[in-house]
Design an enzyme around this catalytic site. Structure first.
Site, PDB file in Angstrom:
ATOM      1  N   TYR A 199       0.763  -0.991  -0.197  1.00  0.00           N
ATOM      2  CA  TYR A 199      -0.060  -0.055   0.033  1.00  0.00           C
ATOM      3  C   TYR A 199       0.955   1.354  -0.096  1.00  0.00           C
ATOM      4  CZ  TYR A 199      -3.194   3.696   1.312  1.00  0.00           C
ATOM      5  OH  TYR A 199      -4.130   4.668   1.424  1.00  0.00           O
ATOM      6  N   TRP A 247       1.277   5.708  -1.686  1.00  0.00           N
ATOM      7  CA  TRP A 247       0.613   6.574  -2.630  1.00  0.00           C
ATOM      8  C   TRP A 247       1.910   6.668  -3.990  1.00  0.00           C
ATOM      9  CZ3 TRP A 247      -2.486  11.273  -2.764  1.00  0.00           C
ATOM     10  CH2 TRP A 247      -3.671  11.057  -2.164  1.00  0.00           C
TER      11      TRP A 247
END
Ligand SMILES: Nc1nc2c(c(=O)[nH]1)N[C@H]1C(S)=C(S)[C@@H](COP(=O)(O)OP(=O)(O)OC[C@H]3O[C@@H](n4cnc5c(=O)[nH]c(N)nc54)[C@H](O)[C@@H]3O)O[C@H]1N2
Ligand SMILES: Nc1nc2c(c(=O)[nH]1)N[C@H]1C(S)=C(S)[C@@H](COP(=O)(O)OP(=O)(O)OC[C@H]3O[C@@H](n4cnc5c(=O)[nH]c(N)nc54)[C@H](O)[C@@H]3O)O[C@H]1N2
Ligand SMILES: [Mo]
Length: 748
Positions: free
Chosen positions: A108, A110
């Site tokens: 996970y 960005w």
């Protein structure tokens, strides 16, 4: 020379002289550019860059991999070929000895803008070709909302992209009640990249049109420009909303016709509200005991909402807490009782101070992305359960009506995220993190996740490779130009996985015979096909590349959100089983969860002010998004220093709270609870609750003694303090904002 680049906080031109970045310029296109771009000036070419592939000494030299030294060991540089051989051999071994579920490639995070060299997409494409892995579902941002809302109203994706615009709020609302406020610092950022920052102008426009803003938040500063501030205890908004709902019901200020025609199950909720069943009417005085807002204020807020065209909104932060499903459900329930749902600018919506695209009226478009293929294991965990997964193989948990059994993870591959930033209770994570045999990480910088790996591959940043920026909420596509050569020995994520794919004999499948540039053209061509279906003609790839940007034609104004449903609920059914807004959900009720009932409800969290554990730790810790960074990215840059003092992240507290503890402004303080402790620099603000402290997320995790879990964290990373439990058996999201601490002055 100037080069165009894109970040997840804006599009910029980067000025380069002699292969050094010397300046970053805003674009005229953007009505409100973010100064966060300055972080690129010194942050990209920085001594924190990983120069060449590195392998942890204990992993290399010990037959048992010296797993307990992970995070506390030194690294040995290796040539690319040798490091890739080692990683491939280990992936082969785990994949052969175990089921591929033993590989965790949830990864996970960005990463950065750029649809081709999107680190997770590259990782997933590669891993899927070698048998797949355990993956992660939903996000840290909005897991609770993502899982509850489809049961209640609509899919989260639809909500996010289609909900009411700022223009409609200005045109149609008289009152906005913002739970968690509308902190404009967060709207600098938008996932995938953002061309025009519309939130601040949008909010200003609504204000100028006479819309009154009430901020409901422990911190006044969350409401830029508000007219009124109500400050409940953190995590108690549901009680406050229930108190309001009670007044609407008791004083008959609610829209019963709407509740009948457009909603399902109000009667169930009403019984709970009035206490028929549990014997506890949810009166304003009941709510006041919990949320610490005066009963009269609650009643008056309810009456004001009932007499005005009202828009209710909540920050995403409210649902990043234990029972985070409830504030979402309760906000919708309250809005339905008020009855304005589907009227221009009224009703409910989420995240207007969360990301810059929320409430914008830009055309939405599905730009093509890198195809990732199918995960042969088909298996995922709820993303925020990573520490549980690592610590409790074989254990079964409920999740959205299913049961998930954790596999035994032997290998972690992370690219484009930082779990030592994003996960809660880091000392607990570390215990799990030291269990697998091997951790492989691609990273540009020596971030904590790189420091806690065994094999580290140095990745280029977006300024060292070509790419395309295009996100579903943005009408623009931008060329991202290679501005500087790859730093040191760094390779793009694509090149790294090419190296591994070759060692698995899946190189042709991985590249499909295309160069990186040919992939960009391929992605553009696939976007052309999507566009053509909507009667939009995209220019040729070469023309796009020459012009450096393309903007989709404006679309006719979007039809008001839920207005068609309002006009005719039978013709425009929602995706719920009843087709209506479900204030009681038979489906959720049938899951028989104790921590998520069939209707919105107040449920006691494991710790809160005025509740459990507050006798031991009297302050609530909020960990909002940082103003001077995106998460932990560019924490090493000069720009991020604006959020620090004496090298520590700044914690904000009420002067009385400081005074009572002998803390003076500017000094170093220690925050602690039973889970951990960190340092920070004290800053005072008298416009916040006295029993709340605010430490933004994102400081790089730096334990004073990495060899033992629990040592004092030095930079101010709040996740050594936060609670690591699922929001509930429904969504299993993160509960970061359910956290009590104590604070003291620190002298060492
Ligand atoms: N206490 C608390 N914790 C929280 C939250 C909270 O509110 N409170 N919020 C949560 C939320 S909403 C989120 S979204 C998460 C965010 O958590 P993350 O998304 O994991 O945080 P980032 O710092 O953005 O991590 C991105 C990483 O990718 C790396 N990177 C950048 N570009 C590239 C690239 O091209 N290739 C590779 N390989 N790597 C790259 C960066 O260096 C960085 O280490 O945090 C969560 N954690
Ligand atoms: N500058 C910048 N912007 C960002 C990010 C970043 O890292 N930096 N991250 C982006 C990401 S990934 C996300 S998910 C969004 C997150 O967007 P949000 O989740 O909406 O943002 P937060 O800053 O976590 O919280 C907003 C405010 O809610 C208040 N709050 C917290 N708990 C409670 C509560 O229980 N009740 C009430 N009433 N208020 C509460 C806090 O005071 C906080 O300032 O932000 C995005 N925007
Ligand atoms: Mo997020």
């Amino acid at each position: 020379m100037k080069y165009r680049t894109a970040t997840q906080w804006g599009i910029y031109d980067v000025v380069v002289e002699n292969d050094r970045i010397v300046d970053v310029l805003d674009l005229d296109l953007d009505p409100n550019p973010s100064p966060l771009g300055k972080a690129l000036i010194d942050g990209v070419q920085h001594k924190a860059r990983i120069a060449r592939p590195a392998v942890r000494r204990g992993w290399l030299e010990n037959s048992d991999r010296a797993k307990h030294r992970r995070g506390a060991d030194e690294f040995v540089d290796l040539p690319w070929d040798e490091a890739l051989d080692l990683a491939a051999k280990e992936l082969h071994r785990v994949s052969n000895e175990y089921d591929n579920r033993a590989i965790f490639a949830g990864s996970y995070g960005w990463a950065s803008a750029g649809r081709f060299n999107h680190a997770q997409s590259q990782l997933h494409r590669f891993i899927n070709l070698i048998g797949g892995s355990t993956r992660a579902a939903n996000t840290y941002s909005t897991a609770a909302a993502q899982v509850i809302l489809p049961h209640v109203v609509l899919s989260w994706g639809q909500m996010e992209l289609e909900q009411t615009t700022w223009g409609e709020i200005a045109a149609g609302a008289e009152l906005v009640v913002a739970f968690g406020g509308l902190p404009m610092r967060n709207t600098q950022v938008a996932y995938g990249g953002i061309t025009e920052h519309q939130s601040e102008p949008g909010l200003a426009h609504a204000r100028a049109a006479g819309v009154e803003i009430v901020t409901v938040s422990p911190v006044r500063g969350d409401g830029d420009n508000q007219d009124r501030w109500i400050s409940p205890r953190p995590g108690t908004d549901v009680a406050l909303m229930l108190g309001c709902a009670y007044v609407l019901e008791a004083e008959n200020l609610l829209d019963r016709a709407f509740l009948t025609s457009h909603c399902a199950g109000y009667e169930h909720f009403r019984k709970y509200l009035l206490g028929i069943g549990d014997g506890q009417p949810k009166t304003p005085s009941w709510a006041s005991e919990i949320c610490d807002v005066e009963a009269a204020t609650i009643a008056e807020l309810a009456r004001t909402m009932a007499t005005k065209r009202t828009f209710l909104t909540a920050a995403w932060s409210l649902q990043r807490a234990q029972h985070g499903e409830q504030p979402c459900w309760m906000l919708i329930t309250l809005a339905c009782m008020l009855g304005h749902v589907g009227r221009t600018g009224c009703g409910f919506g989420f995240g207007y101070g969360a990301e810059g695209f929320v409430g914008s009226d830009s055309r939405r478009f599905n730009w093509a992305t890198l195809p990732k293929g199918r995960n042969p294991t088909g298996f995922h965990i709820p993303v925020a359960r990573i520490a549980d997964l690592l610590l409790h193989p074989g254990e079964t948990i409920p999740y959205d009506g299913q049961e998930i059994t954790y596999p035994d993870i032997k290998l972690i591959y992370w690219a484009g995220g930082n779990p030592f930033h994003h996960h809660q209770d880091l000392n607990r994570l570390i215990k799990g993190w030291r269990r697998p045999d091997t951790v492989i990480v691609n990273e540009p910088w020596w971030t904590p996740v790189a420091q806690w790996a065994d094999i580290v591959f140095p990745a280029t940043t977006q300024l060292e490779r070509d790419d395309i920026c295009a996100s579903s909420h943005d009408p623009y596509a931008h060329v991202m130009e290679r501005a500087i050569p790859p730093q040191n020995d760094a390779r793009s994520d694509h090149a790294i996985f090419k190296g591994l794919a070759a060692r698995f004999d899946v190189l042709d499948e991985f590249t499909e015979g295309r160069t990186e540039h040919e992939w960009l053209a391929n992605m553009w061509e696939r976007s052309q096909v999507t566009a053509a279906k909507q009667d939009i003609e995209l220019p040729s790839f070469d023309e796009f590349w020459r012009e450096r940007k393309f903007k989709l034609p404006e679309e006719p104004a979007r039809v008001g959100w839920l207005s068609q449903f309002r006009a005719d609920p039978n013709a425009h059914r929602l995706g719920t089983p009843s087709g209506k807004i479900e204030l009681f959900s038979e489906v959720v009720n049938a899951f028989e969860l104790e921590d998520c009932l069939g209707h919105a409800s107040w449920l006691e969290p494991e710790e809160r002010l005025g509740g459990k554990a507050s006798d031991k730790f009297p302050l609530a810790l909020l960990t909002p998004q940082p103003k001077y960074r995106l998460h932990s990215q560019f924490d090493h840059s000069a720009y991020a220093d604006l959020g620090k003092l004496n090298g520590h992240e700044i914690v904000t507290l009420h002067p009385d709270t400081g005074c009572a503890r002998g803390i003076v402004e500017g000094q170093t303080v220690r925050l602690y609870n039973e889970r951990g402790a960190c340092l920070a620099a004290a800053n005072f603000d008298d416009q916040m609750r006295v029993d709340v402290v605010v430490l933004p997320t994102g400081a790089w995790y730096r334990p004073s003694d990495p060899s033992t879990a629990g040592s004092l964290e030095l930079n101010g990373n709040p996740n050594v303090l936060t609670l690591d439990v699922g929001t509930s058996g429904l969504a299993q999201g993160c509960s970061a904002n359910t956290c009590l601490v104590e604070i003291e002055s620190y002298t060492a």
